[in-house]
Write an enzyme that holds these catalytic residues in place. Sequence first.
Site, short mmCIF file in Angstrom:
data_model
loop_
_atom_site.label_atom_id
_atom_site.label_comp_id
_atom_site.label_asym_id
_atom_site.label_seq_id
_atom_site.Cartn_x
_atom_site.Cartn_y
_atom_site.Cartn_z
N HIS A 116 37.99 36.05 28.36
CA HIS A 116 37.46 34.69 28.31
C HIS A 116 37.03 34.34 26.88
O HIS A 116 37.68 33.53 26.24
CB HIS A 116 36.33 34.44 29.30
CG HIS A 116 36.69 34.73 30.72
ND1 HIS A 116 37.76 34.12 31.34
CD2 HIS A 116 36.16 35.58 31.63
CE1 HIS A 116 37.87 34.58 32.57
NE2 HIS A 116 36.91 35.47 32.77
N ASP B 201 43.35 36.18 36.51
CA ASP B 201 41.94 36.30 36.84
C ASP B 201 41.68 36.19 38.34
O ASP B 201 41.97 37.10 39.11
CB ASP B 201 41.15 35.27 36.05
CG ASP B 201 39.64 35.54 36.05
OD1 ASP B 201 39.19 36.47 36.75
OD2 ASP B 201 38.91 34.82 35.36
#
Length: 454
Positions: A271, A322
């Site tokens: 991220h 993810d």
Amino acid sequence: MGTVTTLHFASLFTPDGWCRDARVTVADGLVAALAMDTPPQPEDERHAVGLPGMPNLHSHAFQRGMAGLAEHRGQGEDSFWTWREAMYRFVHALDPDTFEAIAALAYMEMLEAGFTRVGEFHYLHNAPDGGSYDNPARMAGALAAAAASTGQALTMLPVFYAQGGFGGITAGAQQRRFVTDPESYGRLLDGARAALAGLDDARLGVAPHSLRAVTPASLREVLAVAPAGPVHIHIAEQEREVADCRDWSGARPVQWLMDNADVGADWCLVHATHVDRSELAAIARSKAVAGLCPITEANLGDGVFPAVEALGQGVRFGIGSDSNVRIDMTEELRLLEYGQRLIHRRRNCLAGSEGGSAGRVLFERALAGGQQALAAPSPLGLGSPADIVSLEADHPSLIGRSGDALLDGLLFAAGQGAIDCVWRRGIKWVEGGRHRNRDAIRTRYRMTLEGLLA
């Protein structure tokens, strides 16, 4: 030499660029020869356009089972933190068999999307009561079984998870299935290594979950026992996470990590959404990879990674699915560019210099970053696994195109619907856009979800 096949591509994208009339000889699943400007031979299997398979550097496979189940607004303001409560409720019901069934569907869909290796950020270790299974890597074994049944290449990243928040907050009851200590984590790594032993091309790394879930001392202990492989960590995903880290340490998350760990090219900072210019410069100097997951980051309301500034400073990146709320390689890359267009209010933000192709820059850099982050073999290198994707040249958005225009058409117009075949280690697992075991995998998944959601 065992099984030998030859694939011929009118156009093939390699790490060195586009090649015309490329013959790829595959022996025992590995690239044995790669010839350019060579006409097809009668025995060749012929295709129009070929690409290297894309690495998916960040996945929580089990979350595929809750895709779409957290889209009802609750009391107050919905955020990552309220979504996390829904995830905790879902994960409590999973056992090794249901875990494997969900992971198999996710890994199958990744192959259909052109992902030929997954980095599984695996933190669901313990039984529902928080106790260890007789085999502490029982859940890791379920992931390995899912990879074996689908053909997906696996980089396993067992997660170390020690606390519930910055400053030594005790993990809550909802987190008991994730928690390990350095001693039990060592046993988990040994068990994961054994689970991967039967898989071709598998890799093993470590994953300190996040700065909020590890103490400085336990982070050092985990890194000390880590195998020679990748190190992945969630970092700076949420603004609240950044604020909490500053309250605890006086530093922003990436800043603290760089000051307290030997971050290098084997690291993936997952991220890294909320970073400032000095942190971007530090990531670039370290040669670590920023692991970007644009679909999930949008779904959770995380924010938008400053990709224009990052690429300008030389930051490397790869992409991941993810939460697996939607598994689509082309959409991850498209959304990465579109997020920058919305912020900067201009087009082709990541295309590089004048005349550059946004599709090529996105695909090429994500390919290199994902390969690095997952310790994957070089795409289409001699002796590397033959992990290749072919495109349907007659797709309306690819007709009449060549070179980089094919990547532009794929990412910004055709999407996943243009993916025809996918070979993983020389085996054609996907043909006509469908995985060879699709029906059985989907049937098992349907029965699993019906039981879990009853």
